[in-house]
Design an enzyme around this catalytic site. Structure first.
Site, PDB file in Angstrom:
ATOM      1  CE1 TYR A  27      -5.269  -1.929   7.150  1.00  9.41           C
ATOM      2  CE2 TYR A  27      -4.179  -0.734   5.365  1.00  9.41           C
ATOM      3  CZ  TYR A  27      -4.570  -0.826   6.696  1.00  9.41           C
ATOM      4  OH  TYR A  27      -4.272   0.188   7.567  1.00  9.41           O
TER       5      TYR A  27
HETATM    6  O1  LIG Z   1       0.307   3.845   5.020  1.00 12.65           O
HETATM    7  C1  LIG Z   1      -0.507   2.963   5.194  1.00 12.65           C
HETATM    8  O2  LIG Z   1      -1.689   3.173   4.989  1.00 12.65           O
HETATM    9  C2  LIG Z   1      -0.078   1.602   5.597  1.00 12.65           C
HETATM   10  O3  LIG Z   1       1.303   1.614   5.887  1.00 12.65           O
HETATM   11  C3  LIG Z   1       1.853   0.368   6.079  1.00 12.65           C
HETATM   12  O4  LIG Z   1       1.800  -0.342   4.862  1.00 12.65           O
HETATM   13  P1  LIG Z   1       3.057  -0.257   3.903  1.00 12.65           P
HETATM   14  O5  LIG Z   1       3.272   1.132   3.444  1.00 12.65           O
HETATM   15  O6  LIG Z   1       2.865  -1.292   2.862  1.00 12.65           O
HETATM   16  O7  LIG Z   1       4.255  -0.580   4.908  1.00 12.65           O
HETATM   17  P2  LIG Z   1       5.292  -1.784   4.963  1.00 12.65           P
HETATM   18  O8  LIG Z   1       4.620  -3.086   4.959  1.00 12.65           O
HETATM   19  O9  LIG Z   1       6.196  -1.488   6.077  1.00 12.65           O
HETATM   20  O10 LIG Z   1       6.079  -1.637   3.584  1.00 12.65           O
HETATM   21  C4  LIG Z   1       6.901  -0.495   3.359  1.00 12.65           C
HETATM   22  C5  LIG Z   1       7.504  -0.571   1.992  1.00 12.65           C
HETATM   23  O11 LIG Z   1       8.390  -1.690   1.927  1.00 12.65           O
HETATM   24  C6  LIG Z   1       8.094  -2.468   0.771  1.00 12.65           C
HETATM   25  N1  LIG Z   1       8.359  -3.872   1.081  1.00 12.65           N
HETATM   26  C7  LIG Z   1       7.612  -4.519   2.013  1.00 12.65           C
HETATM   27  C8  LIG Z   1       7.878  -5.815   2.314  1.00 12.65           C
HETATM   28  C9  LIG Z   1       8.910  -6.484   1.675  1.00 12.65           C
HETATM   29  O12 LIG Z   1       9.199  -7.669   1.936  1.00 12.65           O
HETATM   30  N2  LIG Z   1       9.650  -5.800   0.764  1.00 12.65           N
HETATM   31  C10 LIG Z   1       9.409  -4.510   0.446  1.00 12.65           C
HETATM   32  O13 LIG Z   1      10.094  -3.931  -0.412  1.00 12.65           O
HETATM   33  C11 LIG Z   1       6.661  -2.172   0.420  1.00 12.65           C
HETATM   34  O14 LIG Z   1       6.446  -2.340  -0.967  1.00 12.65           O
HETATM   35  C12 LIG Z   1       6.524  -0.733   0.853  1.00 12.65           C
HETATM   36  O15 LIG Z   1       6.880   0.090  -0.203  1.00 12.65           O
HETATM   37  C13 LIG Z   1       1.123  -0.390   7.170  1.00 12.65           C
HETATM   38  O16 LIG Z   1       1.580  -1.719   7.250  1.00 12.65           O
HETATM   39  C14 LIG Z   1      -0.362  -0.353   7.003  1.00 12.65           C
HETATM   40  O17 LIG Z   1      -0.970  -0.926   8.121  1.00 12.65           O
HETATM   41  C15 LIG Z   1      -0.755   1.073   6.825  1.00 12.65           C
HETATM   42  O18 LIG Z   1      -2.097   1.256   6.750  1.00 12.65           O
END
Ligand SMILES: O=C(O)[C@H]1O[C@H](OP(=O)(O)OP(=O)(O)OC[C@H]2O[C@@H](n3ccc(=O)[nH]c3=O)[C@H](O)[C@@H]2O)[C@H](O)[C@@H](O)[C@@H]1O
Length: 481
Positions: free
Chosen positions: A273
């Site tokens: 991604y």
């Molecule tokens: O900032 C960005 O560029 C990205 O932000 C999000 O990605 P992400 O930050 O990974 O967001 P989430 O999937 O909501 O995860 C948030 C946090 O929760 C954590 N997480 C996620 C999933 C899970 O099952 N457990 C968990 O602890 C992840 O490690 C992360 O730290 C979006 O999903 C992306 O599309 C976007 O581009």
């Protein structure tokens, strides 16, 4: 009224018996004669020949979708990828009240694109059925800009949510086309119909971890789709619009310098991604350089809020907490969670300061250099994911069933942290929403949208006990409202 015999699928046959002409009942199936078999086969062959000729002469129609949102047709796509979505397009075209390129279609597009104030922008918003796209479209419309949206309404997550956002926009007079950014002819027709001043390109395959499951959809949307939008803006639009598009905080990848600044390295993506977003930034450079396209990339930092994306952690955790299902937390993960209203202000600021493109679709030449910009749009204060869950627990009045594991090797990065000084300097971007306040707005919406019987805890500063959630119809709480 049909006779009883006919209704039962039988026919009456004349036959002679002992000089008398009598009638007898015979099953109609027996009357399927050799001649009707021939007729049936001839019809099938003729139909196949017609379909073959149609496909030969109009192959592009088979990958095009073009119904207007306002006709009420719903065509959510089974399957998870954007690239699959265009295969339903032929259906969309035949059911559309106003078909692609027709006079009525153009009239609708022009009406939606027309600014309601002097000097207003005319913006094509891709991904307008999406979370950020819908909020930005509402905000632009609310301040008197003209907006035309497009979205392929794929089923990466519940398309009903996207249709709900589309309805919000339709209620305010904004058309959102059922269309795919990879449909070059559709984009050409759009730019033919309207001299858009700006394109806000937000259509993309989002989600960091899903890229391991469906890599090709990321290439189709985030690379091929981006090229399709740049191609149309550079070569089909006259005059060329300025393009503002969604990059991602994930481009910082394995960068450990914090807070993340636009000057830091972005050549070590941790996920496919992130790699496609980084590729997008390189592609933007090329289109700016060759065609004089004004391009601004916005690196969003984990955007959340009402009408958000159910695939994101804060949303899926809220659902799991309510359902009493377990959630898995990655130990020590921290995010610079950024509230949607702040991001919308950043997007609008970027549009307002984009500067003109300098190229010409007619001559294929540029008159001089055009702006090429990239900005972080974050909140500037990273928060542990465990803290995010604690806020949700408090608001929902229920403990999460947590399982904490080491961060798996799935493309994730341990933390994000934005330095937003460039955006602050160039267009006054100043995020003002704390995670507590933002999640409260989200939970308010979440409870209303899913009609949950939950009492939402009041903000801790009041020191009061939880109050009953309001039951009024869900609405957007972004700058649009
Ligand atoms: O900032 C960005 O560029 C990205 O932000 C999000 O990605 P992400 O930050 O990974 O967001 P989430 O999937 O909501 O995860 C948030 C946090 O929760 C954590 N997480 C996620 C999933 C899970 O099952 N457990 C968990 O602890 C992840 O490690 C992360 O730290 C979006 O999903 C992306 O599309 C976007 O581009």
């Amino acid at each position: 009224m049909p006779s009883d015999a006919a209704a039962k699928g039988v026919k009456l046959e004349r036959y002679a018996s002992g000089g008398a002409l009598l009638l007898r009942r015979v099953a109609s199936g027996k009357f399927v004669s050799a001649s009707s078999h021939l007729l049936f086969r001839a019809t099938v062959l003729a139909t196949l020949a017609l379909v073959f000729l149609f496909a030969l002469h109009y192959p592009s129609l088979l990958s095009r979708s073009f119904s207007l949102a306002s006709d009420g047709s719903s065509s959510s796509v089974p399957g998870a990828s954007r690239s699959h979505a265009s295969h339903r397009s032929l259906l969309a075209s035949t059911s559309a009240a106003a078909t692609y390129g027709s006079e009525r279609w153009q009239k609708e597009i022009r009406r939606s694109a027309k600014p309601g104030r002097d000097g207003g922008l005319s913006v094509l918003v891709t991904g307008a059925g999406g979370f950020v796209g819908a909020h930005c479209s509402l905000a632009l419309k609310a301040r008197g800009d003209g907006v035309v949206g497009l979205d392929n309404f794929n089923s990466y997550y519940d398309p009903a949510l996207k249709r709900g956002r589309q309805q919000l926009l339709a209620d305010r007079g904004v058309v959102v086309l059922d269309a795919d950014i990879n449909d070059a002819l559709l984009l050409e027709k759009l730019f033919e119909a309207v001299p858009f001043t700006h394109v806000l390109h937000l259509a993309a395959q989002a989600g960091v971890r899903y890229a391991m499951e469906a890599p090709q959809t990321y290439v189709a949307s985030n690379v091929a789709g981006l090229v399709s939008v740049f191609e149309a803006a550079a070569k089909r639009a006259d005059p060329q619009p300025a393009v503002v598009w969604a990059s991602s905080s994930s481009v910082y990848g394995l960068n450990t310098d914090a807070p993340f600044s636009e000057d830091h390295r972005t050549d070590r993506p941790a996920s496919l991604y992130a790699a496609t977003k980084k590729a997008g930034e390189a592609i933007a450079h090329a289109y700016n350089h060759i065609y004089g396209l004004s391009i601004t990339g916005l690196r969003f930092f984990t955007v959340y809020g009402p009408w958000g994306r159910p695939d994101m952690a804060y949303f899926s955790f809220a659902r799991s907490i309510v359902a009493g299902e377990p959630i898995t937390l990655y130990a020590d993960a921290r995010r610079d969670f950024t509230y949607i209203d702040d991001v919308v202000k950043g997007c609008v600021g970027a549009l307002d300061t984009a500067g003109r493109s300098t190229g010409s679709a007619r001559s294929g030449k540029k008159s001089g250099p055009a702006p090429l910009r990239v900005y972080n749009l974050g909140n500037t204060s990273p928060v542990p994911v465990t803290r995010m869950v604690a806020i949700l627990e408090k608001l929902l009045g229920k403990k999460a069933n947590k399982r904490i594991i080491a961060m798996p090797s799935n493309g994730d990065v341990p933390f994000t942290h934005a330095n937003v000084s460039h955006a602050a300097h160039d267009f006054g971007y100043r995020p003002t929403t704390s995670l507590d306040a933002g999640l409260r707005h989200f939970v308010d919406w979440f409870v209303q949208y899913y009609k949950l019987d939950i009492k939402i805890a009041k903000p801790s500063t009041t020191g009061k006990k939880p109050a009953a959630a309001t039951k009024k119809k869900a609405s957007a709480t972004s700058a649009s409202s």
